[in-house]
Scaffold this active site. Structure first.
Site, short mmCIF file in Angstrom:
data_model
loop_
_atom_site.label_atom_id
_atom_site.label_comp_id
_atom_site.label_asym_id
_atom_site.label_seq_id
_atom_site.Cartn_x
_atom_site.Cartn_y
_atom_site.Cartn_z
N ASN A 112 -42.07 14.92 17.03
CA ASN A 112 -42.57 13.99 16.04
C ASN A 112 -41.43 13.29 15.31
OD1 ASN A 112 -45.08 14.73 16.80
ND2 ASN A 112 -45.40 16.18 15.13
N HIS A 129 -37.08 13.33 19.23
CA HIS A 129 -37.33 11.90 19.37
C HIS A 129 -36.90 11.09 18.16
CE1 HIS A 129 -40.67 12.78 22.61
NE2 HIS A 129 -39.45 13.00 23.04
N GLY A 197 -50.08 20.74 19.89
CA GLY A 197 -50.36 19.30 19.84
C GLY A 197 -49.48 18.43 20.71
N THR A 198 -49.13 18.93 21.87
CA THR A 198 -48.40 18.06 22.79
C THR A 198 -49.09 18.07 24.15
OG1 THR A 198 -46.33 17.68 23.95
CG2 THR A 198 -46.66 19.92 23.09
P1 NAD Z 1 -48.68 13.69 23.09
O1 NAD Z 1 -48.49 13.24 24.47
O2 NAD Z 1 -47.87 14.84 22.69
O3 NAD Z 1 -50.30 13.98 22.90
C1 NAD Z 1 -50.93 14.44 21.76
C2 NAD Z 1 -51.58 15.81 22.01
O4 NAD Z 1 -52.13 16.28 20.76
C3 NAD Z 1 -52.76 15.80 23.00
O5 NAD Z 1 -52.59 16.85 23.93
C4 NAD Z 1 -54.00 16.09 22.12
O6 NAD Z 1 -55.00 16.85 22.79
C5 NAD Z 1 -53.37 16.90 21.01
N1 NAD Z 1 -54.11 16.92 19.73
C6 NAD Z 1 -54.93 15.97 19.23
N2 NAD Z 1 -55.40 16.35 18.01
C7 NAD Z 1 -54.83 17.56 17.74
C8 NAD Z 1 -54.93 18.47 16.64
N3 NAD Z 1 -55.66 18.19 15.56
N4 NAD Z 1 -54.23 19.62 16.69
C9 NAD Z 1 -53.46 19.92 17.78
N5 NAD Z 1 -53.35 19.10 18.85
C10 NAD Z 1 -54.02 17.94 18.83
O7 NAD Z 1 -48.36 12.63 22.06
P2 NAD Z 1 -48.45 11.04 22.11
O8 NAD Z 1 -49.46 10.66 21.12
O9 NAD Z 1 -48.58 10.53 23.50
O10 NAD Z 1 -47.01 10.64 21.59
C11 NAD Z 1 -45.88 10.55 22.43
C12 NAD Z 1 -44.63 10.56 21.57
O11 NAD Z 1 -44.75 9.55 20.57
C13 NAD Z 1 -44.47 11.84 20.76
O12 NAD Z 1 -43.84 12.81 21.51
C14 NAD Z 1 -43.68 11.33 19.57
O13 NAD Z 1 -42.31 11.19 19.85
C15 NAD Z 1 -44.26 9.96 19.31
N6 NAD Z 1 -45.30 10.04 18.26
C16 NAD Z 1 -44.98 10.65 17.08
C17 NAD Z 1 -45.93 10.77 16.09
C18 NAD Z 1 -45.52 11.48 14.80
O14 NAD Z 1 -44.32 11.56 14.52
N7 NAD Z 1 -46.45 12.02 14.03
C19 NAD Z 1 -47.22 10.26 16.28
C20 NAD Z 1 -47.53 9.62 17.49
C21 NAD Z 1 -46.55 9.53 18.49
#
Ligand code: NAD
Ligand code: ZN
Length: 259
Positions: A112, A129, A197-198
């Site tokens: 994140n 990241h 959550g990944t």
């Molecule tokens: P990701 O590929 O890691 O997917 C998100 C995962 O979270 C999914 O497997 C989903 O099932 C799970 N999820 C959804 N709600 C959840 C909950 N309440 N508790 C636990 N798990 C839950 O992430 P992405 O959205 O494809 O993002 C890719 C990259 O983009 C990230 O690795 C990051 O670097 C960046 N990003 C960062 C943030 C942040 O900093 N908060 C947000 C969005 C994207």
């Protein structure tokens, strides 16, 4: 006791067993960790990103080819991140780290780009990241950890004339080498890993749980959805981070003190 509670208890007991002689708990977090703090994930049907796909605007080609559009995307995320507060799951991780016996350590590796783990009180978090609240210049060594949100211009320009950018790893860019080396070491050395959550789609972070599995660690996944890791994790706890993590960590704390 309901079935989900039972699964939580079993996962906690297995982790405590793996840590019976002391050792390291590595926690690997992805975008889902912050969802219940109001920051949507990129993937999934949430709609917030429906005007653009992250893969189209969060690339070096996009940043240098259409900096205004890339900044529009990033500034939207910067506003969400700045307004967000850590939830009970972030807080439970920081609390557990502060209450462990000296023989057990807990480290967090996050994909994140928010600072919610630190906002909750966690220390020494590895950011694979980057950090979207930090802005750096693409031409000089200017950097600002608290650059105004929203940015004063779209795209913002440095006093040197260079394009400013959020200090995040864009799709297609290499990860900071020190951070990935440390994350790899924490995956190899841990006795237990919690993966929260990944989607296990973004490399090389997606490999960390597999490195831990190969090293003999007990791996617990916390995610409401199925991922490529699910069939291999020792325990998969289906639910959101804000509810599952506090109960898992409380159960782990009890199990560790009983050992
Ligand atoms: P990701 O590929 O890691 O997917 C998100 C995962 O979270 C999914 O497997 C989903 O099932 C799970 N999820 C959804 N709600 C959840 C909950 N309440 N508790 C636990 N798990 C839950 O992430 P992405 O959205 O494809 O993002 C890719 C990259 O983009 C990230 O690795 C990051 O670097 C960046 N990003 C960062 C943030 C942040 O900093 N908060 C947000 C969005 C994207
Ligand atoms: Zn500059």
């Amino acid at each position: 006791m309901s079935i989900p509670d039972l699964a939580v208890q079993q996962a906690a007991l297995a982790m405590a067993e793996a840590l019976s002689e002391g050792g390291l708990i590595t926690v690997s977090t992805g975008a889902g960790m912050s969802r219940e703090s109001g920051i949507p994930t990129f993937r999934g049907a949430e709609g917030v990103w429906r005007t653009f796909r992250a893969e189209d605007v969060a690339t070096p080609q996009a940043l240098y080819g259409d900096p205004a559009l890339a900044w529009q995307f990033h500034d939207h995320l910067r506003q969400l991140v700045t307004a967000a507060k850590p939830h009970a799951g972030h807080c439970a991780l920081a609390q557990l780290a502060g209450s462990l016996s000296p023989s057990v350590r807990l480290r967090i590796v996050t994909q994140n780009v928010d600072r919610l783990h630190e906002d909750a009180g966690s220390r020494d978090v590895i950011h694979l990241h980057g950090d979207i609240r930090r802005v750096v210049c693409t031409a000089c060594d200017f950097q600002d950890d608290a650059y105004p949100v929203p940015a004063p211009a779209c795209p913002p320009i440095c006093t040197c004339g260079g394009l400013l950018r959020p200090d995040v790893v864009l799709f297609g860019e290499p990860l900071p080498s020190e951070a990935i080396a440390e994350a790899w070491r924490l995956a190899q050395e841990c006795s237990a890993m919690i993966v929260v959550g990944t989607s296990a789609n973004v490399q090389p972070a997606a490999s960390l749980p597999f490195v831990a599995l190969e090293s003999g660690a007990t791996v617990v996944e916390v995610n409401p959805g199925e991922t490529p890791l699910s069939p291999y994790a020792h325990y998969t706890l289906r639910g959101g981070a804000a509810t599952v993590l506090p109960s898992l960590l409380e159960a782990l704390c009890h199990a560790l003190s009983a050992h």
